[in-house]
Design a protein around this motif. Structure first.
Motif, PDB file in Angstrom:
ATOM      1  N   THR A  78       0.634  -1.218   0.224  1.00 10.58           N
ATOM      2  CA  THR A  78       0.305   0.081   0.389  1.00 10.58           C
ATOM      3  C   THR A  78       0.873   1.242  -0.405  1.00 10.58           C
ATOM      4  O   THR A  78       1.029   2.293  -1.223  1.00 10.58           O
ATOM      5  CB  THR A  78      -1.123  -0.001   1.334  1.00 10.58           C
ATOM      6  N   ALA A  79       1.852   1.226   0.710  1.00 14.95           N
ATOM      7  CA  ALA A  79       3.277   2.128   0.808  1.00 14.95           C
ATOM      8  C   ALA A  79       4.268   2.425  -0.382  1.00 14.95           C
ATOM      9  O   ALA A  79       3.715   4.106  -0.754  1.00 14.95           O
ATOM     10  CB  ALA A  79       4.011   2.734   2.319  1.00 14.95           C
ATOM     11  N   ALA A  80       3.794   1.530  -0.814  1.00 11.60           N
ATOM     12  CA  ALA A  80       4.379   1.963  -1.806  1.00 11.60           C
ATOM     13  C   ALA A  80       4.329   1.481  -3.474  1.00 11.60           C
ATOM     14  O   ALA A  80       4.487   2.194  -4.103  1.00 11.60           O
ATOM     15  CB  ALA A  80       5.830   0.573  -2.286  1.00 11.60           C
ATOM     16  N   GLU A  81       2.880   1.634  -3.074  1.00 11.33           N
ATOM     17  CA  GLU A  81       1.759   1.301  -4.528  1.00 11.33           C
ATOM     18  C   GLU A  81       2.635   0.615  -5.545  1.00 11.33           C
ATOM     19  O   GLU A  81       2.537   0.778  -6.400  1.00 11.33           O
ATOM     20  CB  GLU A  81       2.189   2.793  -5.369  1.00 11.33           C
ATOM     21  N   LEU A  82       2.970  -0.629  -4.914  1.00  6.81           N
ATOM     22  CA  LEU A  82       3.470  -1.590  -6.147  1.00  6.81           C
ATOM     23  C   LEU A  82       3.838  -2.676  -5.326  1.00  6.81           C
ATOM     24  O   LEU A  82       3.216  -3.079  -4.130  1.00  6.81           O
ATOM     25  CB  LEU A  82       5.525  -1.470  -5.560  1.00  6.81           C
ATOM     26  N   GLU A  83       3.514  -3.890  -5.701  1.00  6.59           N
ATOM     27  CA  GLU A  83       3.710  -4.976  -5.731  1.00  6.59           C
ATOM     28  C   GLU A  83       4.360  -5.599  -5.025  1.00  6.59           C
ATOM     29  O   GLU A  83       5.749  -5.019  -5.062  1.00  6.59           O
ATOM     30  CB  GLU A  83       2.930  -6.656  -7.410  1.00  6.59           C
ATOM     31  N   ILE A  84       4.673  -6.532  -4.081  1.00 13.80           N
ATOM     32  CA  ILE A  84       5.632  -7.051  -3.068  1.00 13.80           C
ATOM     33  C   ILE A  84       5.019  -8.797  -3.046  1.00 13.80           C
ATOM     34  O   ILE A  84       4.552  -9.145  -2.836  1.00 13.80           O
ATOM     35  CB  ILE A  84       5.720  -7.143  -1.522  1.00 13.80           C
ATOM     36  N   SER A 147      25.836   9.179 -11.664  1.00 14.00           N
ATOM     37  CA  SER A 147      25.291  10.232 -10.986  1.00 14.00           C
ATOM     38  C   SER A 147      23.535  10.495 -11.477  1.00 14.00           C
ATOM     39  O   SER A 147      23.498  11.358 -10.315  1.00 14.00           O
ATOM     40  CB  SER A 147      26.043  11.647 -11.857  1.00 14.00           C
ATOM     41  N   TRP A 148      23.252  10.371 -12.297  1.00 15.59           N
ATOM     42  CA  TRP A 148      22.112   9.769 -12.097  1.00 15.59           C
ATOM     43  C   TRP A 148      21.660   8.972 -10.525  1.00 15.59           C
ATOM     44  O   TRP A 148      19.971   9.382 -10.605  1.00 15.59           O
ATOM     45  CB  TRP A 148      21.716   8.668 -13.475  1.00 15.59           C
ATOM     46  N   TYR A 149      22.329   8.120 -10.046  1.00 13.67           N
ATOM     47  CA  TYR A 149      21.365   7.180  -8.737  1.00 13.67           C
ATOM     48  C   TYR A 149      21.417   8.379  -7.578  1.00 13.67           C
ATOM     49  O   TYR A 149      21.469   7.697  -6.437  1.00 13.67           O
ATOM     50  CB  TYR A 149      22.602   5.887  -8.462  1.00 13.67           C
ATOM     51  N   ARG A 150      22.756   9.321  -8.019  1.00 11.45           N
ATOM     52  CA  ARG A 150      22.519  10.667  -6.811  1.00 11.45           C
ATOM     53  C   ARG A 150      21.271  11.404  -6.452  1.00 11.45           C
ATOM     54  O   ARG A 150      21.224  11.397  -5.221  1.00 11.45           O
ATOM     55  CB  ARG A 150      23.421  11.099  -6.305  1.00 11.45           C
ATOM     56  N   GLN A 151      21.065  11.159  -7.292  1.00  8.97           N
ATOM     57  CA  GLN A 151      19.618  11.540  -7.523  1.00  8.97           C
ATOM     58  C   GLN A 151      18.278  11.156  -6.459  1.00  8.97           C
ATOM     59  O   GLN A 151      17.589  11.696  -5.567  1.00  8.97           O
ATOM     60  CB  GLN A 151      17.825  11.355  -8.529  1.00  8.97           C
ATOM     61  N   PHE A 152      18.678   9.726  -5.741  1.00 14.71           N
ATOM     62  CA  PHE A 152      17.971   9.071  -4.915  1.00 14.71           C
ATOM     63  C   PHE A 152      18.711   9.534  -3.529  1.00 14.71           C
ATOM     64  O   PHE A 152      17.103   9.683  -1.974  1.00 14.71           O
ATOM     65  CB  PHE A 152      17.775   7.714  -4.689  1.00 14.71           C
ATOM     66  N   ASP A 153      19.858   9.982  -2.966  1.00 16.60           N
ATOM     67  CA  ASP A 153      20.344  10.319  -1.830  1.00 16.60           C
ATOM     68  C   ASP A 153      19.536  11.492  -1.249  1.00 16.60           C
ATOM     69  O   ASP A 153      18.687  12.499  -2.330  1.00 16.60           O
ATOM     70  CB  ASP A 153      21.612  11.233  -2.001  1.00 16.60           C
ATOM     71  N   GLY A 154      18.703  11.134   0.244  1.00 15.71           N
ATOM     72  CA  GLY A 154      18.436  11.760   0.607  1.00 15.71           C
ATOM     73  C   GLY A 154      16.661  11.465   0.685  1.00 15.71           C
ATOM     74  O   GLY A 154      15.739  12.471   1.733  1.00 15.71           O
ATOM     75  N   GLU A 155      16.576  10.384  -0.756  1.00 18.56           N
ATOM     76  CA  GLU A 155      14.608  10.420  -0.664  1.00 18.56           C
ATOM     77  C   GLU A 155      14.103  10.075   0.266  1.00 18.56           C
ATOM     78  O   GLU A 155      14.542   9.281   1.487  1.00 18.56           O
ATOM     79  CB  GLU A 155      14.572   9.975  -1.939  1.00 18.56           C
ATOM     80  N   GLU A 156      12.951  10.298   0.629  1.00 17.96           N
ATOM     81  CA  GLU A 156      12.077   9.257   1.407  1.00 17.96           C
ATOM     82  C   GLU A 156      10.458   9.201   0.952  1.00 17.96           C
ATOM     83  O   GLU A 156      10.413   9.571  -0.666  1.00 17.96           O
ATOM     84  CB  GLU A 156      11.453  10.296   2.735  1.00 17.96           C
ATOM     85  N   LEU A 157       9.716   7.673   1.231  1.00 16.73           N
ATOM     86  CA  LEU A 157       8.928   7.533   0.753  1.00 16.73           C
ATOM     87  C   LEU A 157       7.834   8.376   1.003  1.00 16.73           C
ATOM     88  O   LEU A 157       6.702   8.745   1.152  1.00 16.73           O
ATOM     89  CB  LEU A 157       8.424   5.892   1.471  1.00 16.73           C
ATOM     90  N   ASP A 158       7.667   8.939  -0.592  1.00 11.98           N
ATOM     91  CA  ASP A 158       6.179  10.110  -0.874  1.00 11.98           C
ATOM     92  C   ASP A 158       5.945   9.803  -2.269  1.00 11.98           C
ATOM     93  O   ASP A 158       6.127  10.099  -2.915  1.00 11.98           O
ATOM     94  CB  ASP A 158       6.839  11.210  -0.325  1.00 11.98           C
ATOM     95  N   ARG A 159       5.032  10.748  -2.843  1.00 13.02           N
ATOM     96  CA  ARG A 159       4.691  10.832  -4.246  1.00 13.02           C
ATOM     97  C   ARG A 159       5.908  11.826  -5.003  1.00 13.02           C
ATOM     98  O   ARG A 159       5.427  10.887  -5.985  1.00 13.02           O
ATOM     99  CB  ARG A 159       3.107  11.173  -4.254  1.00 13.02           C
TER     100      ARG A 159
END
Length: 201
Positions: A78-84, A147-159
């Motif tokens: 539900t939180a990820a909006e993806l199948e586990i 460098s593309w993967y560095r976009q995720f640094d500091g991210e949290e689960l939100d929309r």
């Protein structure tokens, strides 16, 4: 000494030919086997141990295998909006002086037709510290630059943790970008579900 009969010379020549041919075949087989080994090794870009050392230098990490309950899987989905898809989760917990300082989750998934394995590093508060590609079995042309993967640094689960929002897509590697974003969302959601039940958060 009389010359060897024609049949004997022919047999000798045939043996010599097959010996030489056998050496050539063996050499070709050896080259092919070595090439296959190099190709297979090339898909492993960095070991999990190396990632952990980079993320948590001189800090002890403990590998844990967690089996999600039905409720945890449902909450994470539900939180990820993806199948586990599976219940088994592999993660590493970094501790110093009996204090948890971070986590690392392994996520293996399909990109186009072949799999990749990501190591999603989280801080103690559950935000992304770093994302590393441990193995990538698709052609490397489909892998974005570091460098593309560095976009995720500091991210949290939100929309906003989505393509065309906080995460920019990349031409020629759209499926990789989507698979990576989904894997990070999945790891964050699974982490939150586990920690919620353990009373850490």
């Amino acid at each position: 000494m009389p010359p060897a009969p024609e049949s004997t010379r022919s047999m000798h020549n045939s043996v010599t030919f097959f010996k030489r041919r056998g050496l050539r075949v063996a050499a070709v087989v050896a080259i092919q086997v070595t090439s296959v080994a190099l190709v297979l090794d090339a898909t492993v870009l960095i070991t999990v141990e190396e990632v952990l050392e980079l993320a948590f230098p001189d800090i002890e990490t403990t590998r844990e295998t967690v089996f999600l309950t039905d409720d945890q899987r449902r909450d994470a989905a539900t939180a990820a909006e993806l199948e586990i898809e599976g219940a088994m989760v592999t993660r590493f917990v970094a501790r110093t002086d009996d204090r948890v300082v971070g986590f690392a989750y392994l996520d293996t998934h399909r990109v186009r037709t072949l799999p990749e394995t990501l190591v999603v590093i989280l801080d103690s508060g559950g935000k992304v510290r770093r994302v590393e590609v441990a193995a990538f079995r698709e052609p490397l042309d489909y892998k974005p630059g570091d460098s593309w993967y560095r976009q995720f640094d500091g991210e949290e689960l939100d929309r906003d943790l989505a393509l065309d929002r906080d995460i920019r897509p990349i031409t020629g590697a759209t499926l990789t970008a989507r698979a990576t974003t989904d894997a990070v969302r999945r790891s964050l959601a699974i982490h939150a579900a586990i920690e919620k039940d353990e009373g850490v958060q």
